[in-house]
Design a protein around this motif. Structure first.
Motif, PDB file in Angstrom:
ATOM      1  N   HIS A  50       0.832  -1.204   0.000  1.00 28.77           N
ATOM      2  CA  HIS A  50       0.000   0.000   0.000  1.00 28.77           C
ATOM      3  C   HIS A  50       0.868   1.256   0.000  1.00 28.77           C
ATOM      4  O   HIS A  50       0.504   2.264  -0.623  1.00 28.77           O
ATOM      5  CB  HIS A  50      -0.930  -0.002   1.212  1.00 28.77           C
ATOM      6  N   TRP A  51       1.984   1.205   0.679  1.00 31.02           N
ATOM      7  CA  TRP A  51       2.886   2.362   0.664  1.00 31.02           C
ATOM      8  C   TRP A  51       3.422   2.618  -0.742  1.00 31.02           C
ATOM      9  O   TRP A  51       3.583   3.766  -1.147  1.00 31.02           O
ATOM     10  CB  TRP A  51       4.032   2.132   1.646  1.00 31.02           C
ATOM     11  N   LEU A  52       3.712   1.552  -1.477  1.00 29.70           N
ATOM     12  CA  LEU A  52       4.164   1.712  -2.858  1.00 29.70           C
ATOM     13  C   LEU A  52       3.074   2.361  -3.714  1.00 29.70           C
ATOM     14  O   LEU A  52       3.354   3.208  -4.567  1.00 29.70           O
ATOM     15  CB  LEU A  52       4.579   0.366  -3.440  1.00 29.70           C
ATOM     16  N   LEU A  53       1.817   1.952  -3.484  1.00 32.54           N
ATOM     17  CA  LEU A  53       0.711   2.564  -4.225  1.00 32.54           C
ATOM     18  C   LEU A  53       0.559   4.039  -3.859  1.00 32.54           C
ATOM     19  O   LEU A  53       0.300   4.878  -4.729  1.00 32.54           O
ATOM     20  CB  LEU A  53      -0.587   1.807  -3.946  1.00 32.54           C
ATOM     21  N   HIS A  54       0.698   4.363  -2.550  1.00 42.02           N
ATOM     22  CA  HIS A  54       0.652   5.764  -2.139  1.00 42.02           C
ATOM     23  C   HIS A  54       1.723   6.571  -2.879  1.00 42.02           C
ATOM     24  O   HIS A  54       1.446   7.657  -3.410  1.00 42.02           O
ATOM     25  CB  HIS A  54       0.893   5.891  -0.627  1.00 42.02           C
ATOM     26  N   ALA A  55       2.944   6.043  -2.888  1.00 41.33           N
ATOM     27  CA  ALA A  55       4.050   6.743  -3.543  1.00 41.33           C
ATOM     28  C   ALA A  55       3.784   6.906  -5.035  1.00 41.33           C
ATOM     29  O   ALA A  55       4.073   7.964  -5.618  1.00 41.33           O
ATOM     30  CB  ALA A  55       5.359   5.981  -3.312  1.00 41.33           C
ATOM     31  N   TYR A  56       3.231   5.879  -5.663  1.00 41.03           N
ATOM     32  CA  TYR A  56       2.927   5.948  -7.106  1.00 41.03           C
ATOM     33  C   TYR A  56       1.899   7.036  -7.376  1.00 41.03           C
ATOM     34  O   TYR A  56       2.019   7.787  -8.355  1.00 41.03           O
ATOM     35  CB  TYR A  56       2.412   4.597  -7.580  1.00 41.03           C
ATOM     36  N   GLY A  57       0.881   7.116  -6.534  1.00 39.47           N
ATOM     37  CA  GLY A  57      -0.127   8.152  -6.716  1.00 39.47           C
ATOM     38  C   GLY A  57       0.433   9.551  -6.538  1.00 39.47           C
ATOM     39  O   GLY A  57       0.122  10.469  -7.313  1.00 39.47           O
ATOM     40  N   ILE A  58       1.277   9.733  -5.523  1.00 38.44           N
ATOM     41  CA  ILE A  58       1.874  11.051  -5.289  1.00 38.44           C
ATOM     42  C   ILE A  58       2.786  11.447  -6.440  1.00 38.44           C
ATOM     43  O   ILE A  58       2.769  12.588  -6.921  1.00 38.44           O
ATOM     44  CB  ILE A  58       2.649  11.040  -3.951  1.00 38.44           C
ATOM     45  N   ILE A  59       3.582  10.486  -6.941  1.00 38.96           N
ATOM     46  CA  ILE A  59       4.467  10.772  -8.072  1.00 38.96           C
ATOM     47  C   ILE A  59       3.651  11.113  -9.319  1.00 38.96           C
ATOM     48  O   ILE A  59       4.012  12.005 -10.094  1.00 38.96           O
ATOM     49  CB  ILE A  59       5.392   9.568  -8.340  1.00 38.96           C
ATOM     50  N   SER A  60       2.524  10.428  -9.512  1.00 37.70           N
ATOM     51  CA  SER A  60       1.688  10.691 -10.688  1.00 37.70           C
ATOM     52  C   SER A  60       1.065  12.073 -10.625  1.00 37.70           C
ATOM     53  O   SER A  60       0.915  12.741 -11.663  1.00 37.70           O
ATOM     54  CB  SER A  60       0.594   9.625 -10.800  1.00 37.70           C
ATOM     55  N   ILE A  61       0.696  12.521  -9.441  1.00 34.04           N
ATOM     56  CA  ILE A  61       0.107  13.854  -9.307  1.00 34.04           C
ATOM     57  C   ILE A  61       1.159  14.935  -9.512  1.00 34.04           C
ATOM     58  O   ILE A  61       0.961  15.906 -10.249  1.00 34.04           O
ATOM     59  CB  ILE A  61      -0.571  14.012  -7.934  1.00 34.04           C
ATOM     60  N   SER A  62       2.300  14.773  -8.861  1.00 29.47           N
ATOM     61  CA  SER A  62       3.346  15.800  -8.946  1.00 29.47           C
ATOM     62  C   SER A  62       4.150  15.733 -10.231  1.00 29.47           C
ATOM     63  O   SER A  62       4.730  16.738 -10.661  1.00 29.47           O
ATOM     64  CB  SER A  62       4.297  15.666  -7.759  1.00 29.47           C
ATOM     65  N   LYS A  63       4.221  14.520 -10.852  1.00 23.77           N
ATOM     66  CA  LYS A  63       5.003  14.271 -12.070  1.00 23.77           C
ATOM     67  C   LYS A  63       6.496  14.480 -11.855  1.00 23.77           C
ATOM     68  O   LYS A  63       7.284  14.376 -12.794  1.00 23.77           O
ATOM     69  CB  LYS A  63       4.535  15.166 -13.225  1.00 23.77           C
ATOM     70  N   LEU A  64       6.887  14.809 -10.607  1.00 22.49           N
ATOM     71  CA  LEU A  64       8.295  15.044 -10.263  1.00 22.49           C
ATOM     72  C   LEU A  64       8.932  16.081 -11.193  1.00 22.49           C
ATOM     73  O   LEU A  64      10.098  15.966 -11.596  1.00 22.49           O
ATOM     74  CB  LEU A  64       9.088  13.730 -10.319  1.00 22.49           C
ATOM     75  N   ASP A  65       8.151  17.104 -11.545  1.00 24.98           N
ATOM     76  CA  ASP A  65       8.699  18.169 -12.385  1.00 24.98           C
ATOM     77  C   ASP A  65       9.768  18.972 -11.648  1.00 24.98           C
ATOM     78  O   ASP A  65      10.768  19.401 -12.234  1.00 24.98           O
ATOM     79  CB  ASP A  65       7.572  19.099 -12.850  1.00 24.98           C
ATOM     80  N   LYS A  66       9.548  19.198 -10.360  1.00 29.65           N
ATOM     81  CA  LYS A  66      10.518  19.913  -9.535  1.00 29.65           C
ATOM     82  C   LYS A  66      10.894  19.005  -8.364  1.00 29.65           C
ATOM     83  O   LYS A  66      10.140  18.872  -7.396  1.00 29.65           O
ATOM     84  CB  LYS A  66       9.923  21.228  -9.022  1.00 29.65           C
ATOM     85  N   LEU A  67      12.039  18.359  -8.481  1.00 29.59           N
ATOM     86  CA  LEU A  67      12.432  17.336  -7.503  1.00 29.59           C
ATOM     87  C   LEU A  67      12.544  17.916  -6.102  1.00 29.59           C
ATOM     88  O   LEU A  67      12.161  17.266  -5.122  1.00 29.59           O
ATOM     89  CB  LEU A  67      13.756  16.697  -7.931  1.00 29.59           C
TER      90      LEU A  67
END
Length: 334
Positions: free
Chosen positions: A280-297
């Protein structure tokens, strides 16, 4: 410089009248109606291009600003890959859920079935990428997604005379729409080739009618996933990060409540619960990365520190919300 081609039957009347109203010798290019209708390039002679009639663009092409069908030469960006990863995870997560649901505590074969499902989905993903254009490479040639309507070109076929419909339906988001169907097809084929043999040999702890239930469940959810992609592919493309976050939070709370996880020691004693928590933590991280797109690290990476927050909040407050304790305190109050 573009060549001139005759208007198609659906657009000829209005364009012809406009042409006759102009002085002799003036050449015009008939307008191409419809949001996704375009003219294919028939031939190129130096800087001169000859175009066909206005209609549907071939597969792998979409219209440019001048209503000319141009070949897709780009590649999926980071958000596109995250979307494809989400669509690839859906059957795998459902496989794991139904394997765990029907294996129960009697069977020791659940782990092997989990690994087999992972192998099936991974192999299907690799084969799908290899068969995509360019064939034989993991690189994918794609068109850029500009807006939601790009996913539903069939809704924008023009009717110039309100009688005849010009069909210009094509995959404007090539290949993000069809590649998911191809992946699901390979997942289903590989499952039917590998899983029944495995289950028949190792699922000895289950009854004859129970050992194949996880496979039967897949025969139900694959058509559902296919319809979901066909109807809601565009909506999922924009909403999947939030869907991941909401579903992962809800399923984590339900799992902890059903498993009666109250303290950190409960997770350490049973490794299976710890694996579920990390998943579930991996899914949380995937969702956060998808929202932010990691444009600004420097701004987006600290958000990953919020991944354990829901689980920690639940573990710290579970003892205060236990139903038996609430009922007992309520009874003492009366």
């Amino acid at each position: 410089v573009s060549g001139r081609s005759g208007p198609g039957p659906a657009f000829g009347a209005s364009a012809g009248n406009a042409a006759r109203a102009l002085p002799a010798g003036v050449d015009i290019q008939p307008s191409c109606l419809g949001l996704y209708c375009g003219r294919t390039v028939l031939s190129v002679n130096g800087s001169v291009e000859t175009y066909g009639d206005c209609g549907v663009c071939p597969r792998g092409q979409r219209t440019d600003d001048n209503k000319i069908c141009r070949e897709c030469t780009g590649s999926p960006d980071r958000y596109d890959w995250l979307y494809l990863g989400f669509m690839a995870m859906l059957p795998l997560v459902l496989h794991w859920f139904f394997i765990e649901w029907y294996s129960g505590k009697k069977s020791s074969s659940a782990l092997l079935q989990h690994l087999t499902a992972l192998l099936e989905c991974s192999a299907a993903a690799v084969v799908t990428l290899l068969l995509s254009d360019p064939v034989g490479s993991l690189h994918v040639r794609s068109c850029r997604v500009k807006k939601l309507s790009d996913w539903y070109t069939m809704l924008y076929n023009p009717s110039p005379d309100y009688i005849t419909t010009v069909h210009c339906t094509h995959e404007a988001v090539y290949p993000l729409y069809t590649i998911v169907f191809i992946y699901y097809a390979f997942c289903l084929v590989l499952m039917m080739l590998l899983r029944p043999l495995l289950v028949k040999k190792i699922a000895c702890g289950l009854g004859r009618s129970d050992r194949f239930k996880s496979i039967y469940a897949a025969l139900y959810f694959f058509p559902i996933l296919t319809v979901l992609q066909a109807v809601g592919g565009g909506l999922l493309y924009y909403a999947f990060p939030y869907i991941i976050l909401v579903l992962s939070l809800v399923t984590l709370a339900v799992y902890m409540s059903a498993s009666e996880v109250e303290f950190f020691k409960d997770l350490l004693v049973r490794k299976k619960r710890l694996v579920v928590l990390f998943s579930h933590w991996l899914l949380h991280a995937y969702g956060i990365i998808s929202i932010s797109k990691l444009d600004k690290l420097e701004q987006d990476l600290p958000l990953l520190a919020l991944v354990p927050a829901p689980a920690l909040f639940y573990l710290m407050t579970a003892k205060y919300t236990e139903p038996s304790r609430i009922l007992s305190e309520g009874g003492n109050g009366h």
